[in-house]
Design an enzyme around this catalytic site. Structure first.
Site, PDB file in Angstrom:
ATOM      1  N   GLU A 167      25.293   4.204 -13.887  1.00  0.00           N
ATOM      2  CA  GLU A 167      24.940   5.611 -13.689  1.00  0.00           C
ATOM      3  C   GLU A 167      23.451   5.882 -13.860  1.00  0.00           C
ATOM      4  OE1 GLU A 167      27.415   8.559 -15.611  1.00  0.00           O
ATOM      5  OE2 GLU A 167      29.101   7.158 -15.656  1.00  0.00           O
ATOM      6  N   ASP A 203      30.213   4.869 -16.689  1.00  0.00           N
ATOM      7  CA  ASP A 203      30.616   4.995 -18.094  1.00  0.00           C
ATOM      8  C   ASP A 203      32.131   4.998 -18.256  1.00  0.00           C
ATOM      9  OD1 ASP A 203      27.944   5.153 -18.587  1.00  0.00           O
ATOM     10  OD2 ASP A 203      27.921   7.338 -18.827  1.00  0.00           O
ATOM     11  N   ASP A 237      34.513   6.886 -19.399  1.00  0.00           N
ATOM     12  CA  ASP A 237      35.148   8.149 -19.755  1.00  0.00           C
ATOM     13  C   ASP A 237      35.628   8.803 -18.461  1.00  0.00           C
ATOM     14  OD1 ASP A 237      32.847   9.125 -18.565  1.00  0.00           O
ATOM     15  OD2 ASP A 237      31.951   9.856 -20.406  1.00  0.00           O
ATOM     16  N   GLU A 253      34.548  11.289 -16.649  1.00  0.00           N
ATOM     17  CA  GLU A 253      33.546  11.519 -15.606  1.00  0.00           C
ATOM     18  C   GLU A 253      33.133  10.189 -14.977  1.00  0.00           C
ATOM     19  OE1 GLU A 253      32.698  14.554 -14.516  1.00  0.00           O
ATOM     20  OE2 GLU A 253      33.983  15.478 -16.041  1.00  0.00           O
ATOM     21  N   TYR A 255      20.919   5.489 -25.307  1.00  0.00           N
ATOM     22  CA  TYR A 255      21.182   6.689 -24.527  1.00  0.00           C
ATOM     23  C   TYR A 255      21.313   7.945 -25.396  1.00  0.00           C
ATOM     24  CZ  TYR A 255      22.761   9.349 -20.603  1.00  0.00           C
ATOM     25  OH  TYR A 255      22.848  10.266 -19.609  1.00  0.00           O
ATOM     26  N   ARG A 293      22.565  11.049 -24.593  1.00  0.00           N
ATOM     27  CA  ARG A 293      23.672  12.005 -24.414  1.00  0.00           C
ATOM     28  C   ARG A 293      24.968  11.305 -24.810  1.00  0.00           C
ATOM     29  NH1 ARG A 293      20.070  14.130 -20.127  1.00  0.00           N
ATOM     30  NH2 ARG A 293      20.507  12.334 -18.822  1.00  0.00           N
ATOM     31  N   HIS A 329      29.364   5.950 -25.073  1.00  0.00           N
ATOM     32  CA  HIS A 329      28.110   5.300 -25.441  1.00  0.00           C
ATOM     33  C   HIS A 329      28.080   5.028 -26.934  1.00  0.00           C
ATOM     34  CE1 HIS A 329      26.456   6.488 -21.500  1.00  0.00           C
ATOM     35  NE2 HIS A 329      27.138   7.604 -21.696  1.00  0.00           N
TER      36      HIS A 329
END
Length: 766
Positions: A9, A82, A84, A86, A287, A289, A332
């Site tokens: 991403e 990632d 998850d 999303e 990361y 976020r 993350h």
DNA sequence: CAGTGAGCGAGCTTCCGCTTGACTT
């Protein structure tokens, strides 16, 4: 051509991973989502079982064409978005857009960015999880429906361009409700008594500070107690020593980083994220976020190494923290330094400060508990049941406190802890002074950006990537505003008993001073009330948590996503229709009473250009008078008197040089207008309601004098002026910067024209 | 820079979550 292609991403992550994978692999990034519901319209076919209509947004076309090219050249493609909801959806959209076979496309995930983790992932790919993808589609579509069906209702019933949403509307609700708690809060006061005792008759001996176990409701009671104190004998009746420990806070997540960066460095939420982004792109931190407090095994081992070598073995304690926030997806690691041996980094001041904060927090989280010893001494009076307590705290072993102490949101910490002098049970004490100070209760605190993020996270509303944008949105819509308030002076009393005499001292303190707090605006309160009346289910604090449970069931394959949407949409859409059918608009109108002289009704409401006060009505042909509310006044709290005051401006002070002098309050505060020019009145110096004709002329003359000093040269319509940043040239309302080293005093008209022309050219060419 | 509050109406606005630059002053 490179056979193996990995898609992630983030471009920074792509760079790191490419290094680990070596020459045979090419790693590129999708820059997040590449496909979304169409921008215009709802983008959902409700009748066709909520079929979404996706498009590639304009700003993503380049990324997508790069991805297509790369994938057509590669033999093997791994999608490593990632782990998850999303991320899974991104993988699915990628497969769709790149025309990859869902059965053979290799989906991999990294739990941490280390060589081992990446190599392990590559050898054990799985398929795209359609249940997880569908839970994301349900989330996306529900948010679109809520936002795009309620917002147009607001345009009709309240004001154009407004917005509502599952996240932002709750954020606004929190701030509005807090403000109302503050309105209705009744301040009370009581007297707190503190004594300074000495341990023998010698006045120079050690001092023990103690507080009375009882507070006194008013001055009379406090005085009565001090009189008792004056006559009392004191003795130590109890000493307790309790050992205790304090543990470090977990490593940073997005939310806790935003909170601490605000408390310790004064950063806004957006500023924290911008600085963290820089550090991340430079490879300095992981990361930024994230909702996870996890540290990789590598990071744990490295922390231990650093701590042992810096502070010694006994300062190390390896810990793994459990993420406790609701709805966490933990794709993350926690936010930590990429290289833990670096306690600081090069960069600008803010980058250095934020990095240091992250380093300290991470290291401290892997350090030993602090050992403390808390001592409590109780002191009896021989003529009253009231006792005095003294507490002291000694740190026996500092542990993690050597590096880092988490801050709290509380501004004034009354809880002072002192060193306790040596005392024994039964020992008599003598007072040096005993003070009764008036203390006021305070209303609940207004939210800061950071404390609002904390609250939203507790409610499980919003995600690490949206906290900062949500806070911008509610400010951009005018629902809330971040402001300072000077506070008001308030008087209080202090009674002091010394050498048998009681003296009373009046004092003043500042109450209600605010710095960078979120205040609701009229439109925010009106929209909130409208949503509470008509869409209470959506702005319910538990709404997100409840739909999240259903998204989880979809992800586990226990619930069909289209069925879930169907169950939600039925009653929701009915509410939309019912609300549209109602005739009235919501203006926040309030009746303040009647004009004391004319008897006309006086109202306030939200008008076309903002909050407005009105005298009279349009009934029987009469013309009402209008005045805008000033900043810091709210429709909900303005009084009749304050509203009437608004109509006293603008007012004429009379004529001067055959021109009228007018005083008023504009967008930028109080002003005097004379001969078409504006002269600002200084805050706290001149009051527009009382300023006199003579004073107005003074202000005008002062400003004109200053303006004269500003002019260095004048050539027709070209002026050389002295500005805030030094001399500059101005012509026809355009300003031009002087080339470095120019002596403004010596400029000729020709030189000015050359500078202007040069400036114009360079503007056009760029 | 510093108002505006007659009324109508065309055409626009809007969500949440992933990710970074490309823009301007």
């Amino acid at each position: 051509m490179i056979e193996n292609l990995v898609i992630v991403e983030s471009p920074a992550k792509a760079k790191t991973i490419e290094k680990f994978l070596g020459k045979d692999f090419r790693v590129i990034s999708s820059f997040g989502h590449i496909r979304d519901l169409v921008k215009k319209n709802l983008g959902i076919n409700i009748e066709k079982d909520f079929e979404p209509v996706y498009e590639i947004p304009k700003e993503k076309t380049k990324v997508v064409s790069d991805l297509r090219k790369a994938s057509s050249e590669a033999k093997n493609i791994w999608i490593a978005s990632d782990e998850d909801r999303e991320g899974e959806a991104i993988a699915w959209h990628l497969a769709g857009v790149l025309k990859l076979d869902l059965d053979t496309t290799k989906r991999i995930v990294f739990h941490e960015i280390t060589k081992d983790a990446i190599s392990n992932a590559i050898v054990s790919p799985r398929k795209i999880d359609m249940n997880l993808v569908n839970s994301q589609q349900a989330r996306r579509i529900l948010d679109r429906i809520v936002g795009f069906e309620i917002s147009p209702v607001l345009w009709k019933k309240v004001q154009p361009s407004l917005s509502a949403g599952r996240v932002q509307s709750v954020a606004v609700r929190l701030i509005v409700e807090r403000e109302r708690e503050i309105f209705s809060f009744k301040t009370e006061s009581s007297y707190r008594v503190t004594a300074m005792f000495r341990i023998d008759t010698n006045t120079a001996s050690a001092v023990l500070r103690a507080e009375a176990s009882k507070r006194f409701p008013d001055e009379k009671e406090a005085r009565k107690f001090l009189e008792l104190c004056s006559a009392a004998g004191y003795s130590v009746t109890g000493i307790t020593v309790k050992p205790g420990t304090r543990s470090p806070a977990p490593p940073f997540t997005t939310s806790t980083l935003q909170q601490e960066a605000y408390r310790k460095l004064g950063f806004s939420v957006a500023q924290t994220m911008a600085v963290a982004q820089k550090l991340y792109e430079a490879g300095k931190i992981t990361y930024m976020r994230t909702d996870s407090t996890n540290l990789s095994k590598l990071a744990l081992a490295k922390s231990r190494e650093v701590i042992v070598s810096e502070f010694g073995e006994k300062y190390s304690k390896t810990r793994q923290f459990k993420t406790k926030s609701k709805g966490a997806q933990e794709a993350h690691e926690a936010i930590r330094p990429a290289y833990l041996d670096n306690s600081n980094v090069p960069g600008n001041q803010n980058e250095k400060k934020l990095y240091e904060l992250i380093w300290k927090r991470t290291i401290a989280s892997q350090m030993a508990d602090a050992l403390i010893e808390k001592t409590t001494i109780s002191i009896d009076m021989n003529n009253s049941p009231v006792i005095f307590n003294a507490t002291g705290e000694v740190i026996k072993f500092d542990g993690f406190l050597k590096v880092y102490m988490e801050s709290t949101d509380q501004e004034n910490n009354d809880d002072e802890r002192d060193v306790i002098p040596p005392v024994k049970k039964g020992m008599p004490l003598y007072y040096n002074s005993i003070t009764a100070s008036q203390k006021f209760t305070s209303p609940p605190p207004r939210y800061t950006e950071a404390s609002l993020v904390k609250k939203l996270e507790e409610l499980g509303i919003g995600r690490p990537s949206t906290y900062a944008p949500t806070i911008s949105t509610i400010q951009n819509r005018g629902y809330v505003s971040r402001e300072d308030r000077p506070g008001e002076k308030r008087s209080l009393k202090i009674l002091t008993l010394e050498k048998g005499k009681i003296a009373s001292t009046p004092k003043t303190e500042l109450a209600g001073k605010e710095k960078s707090k979120l205040f609701p605006q009229d439109i925010g309160m009106i929209v909130n009330d409208f949503l509470m009346e008509n869409f209470s289910a959506i702005v319910d604090y538990n709404f997100t948590a409840e739909v999240e449970e259903q998204f989880d069931e979809i992800a586990m394959g226990k619930l069909k996503w289209t069925g879930m949407l169907h169950d939600f949409y039925g009653p929701f859409h009915k509410t939309i229709e019912n609300t549209l059918e109602k005739k009235d608009r919501k203006t926040g109108v309030r009746d303040l009473g009647k004009h004391p002289e004319t008897g006309e009704p006086i109202t306030v409401r939200m008008g076309r250009f903002g909050p407005v006060a009105q005298i009279g009505t349009t009934e029987n042909g009469s013309k009402p008078r209008f005045a805008s509310l000033s900043k810091n006044q709210l429709l909900e709290t303005i009084t009749l008197e304050e509203a009437l005051n608004l109509f006293r401006l603008p007012r004429s002070l009379g004529n001067h040089d055959s021109d009228e002098i007018v005083v008023g309050i504009g967008k930028f505060g109080p002003y005097i207008r004379f001969k078409g020019k504006f002269f600002s009145l200084k805050k706290g110096v001149d009051d527009p309601y009382t300023v006199t004709f003579e004073r107005a002329i003074e202000v005008i003359n002062e400003k004109n004098e200053d303006d004269k000093k500003k002019v260095i040269k004048e050539f027709g319509d070209i002026h050389v002026l002295n500005g805030r940043y030094g001399p500059y040239i101005t012509r026809e309302k355009q300003n031009y910067r002087l080339p470095k080293g120019t002596d403004a005093e010596k400029l000729t008209k020709e030189e000015c024209i050359t500078i202007i022309e040069k400036n114009n050219k360079s503007k056009k060419s760029s």
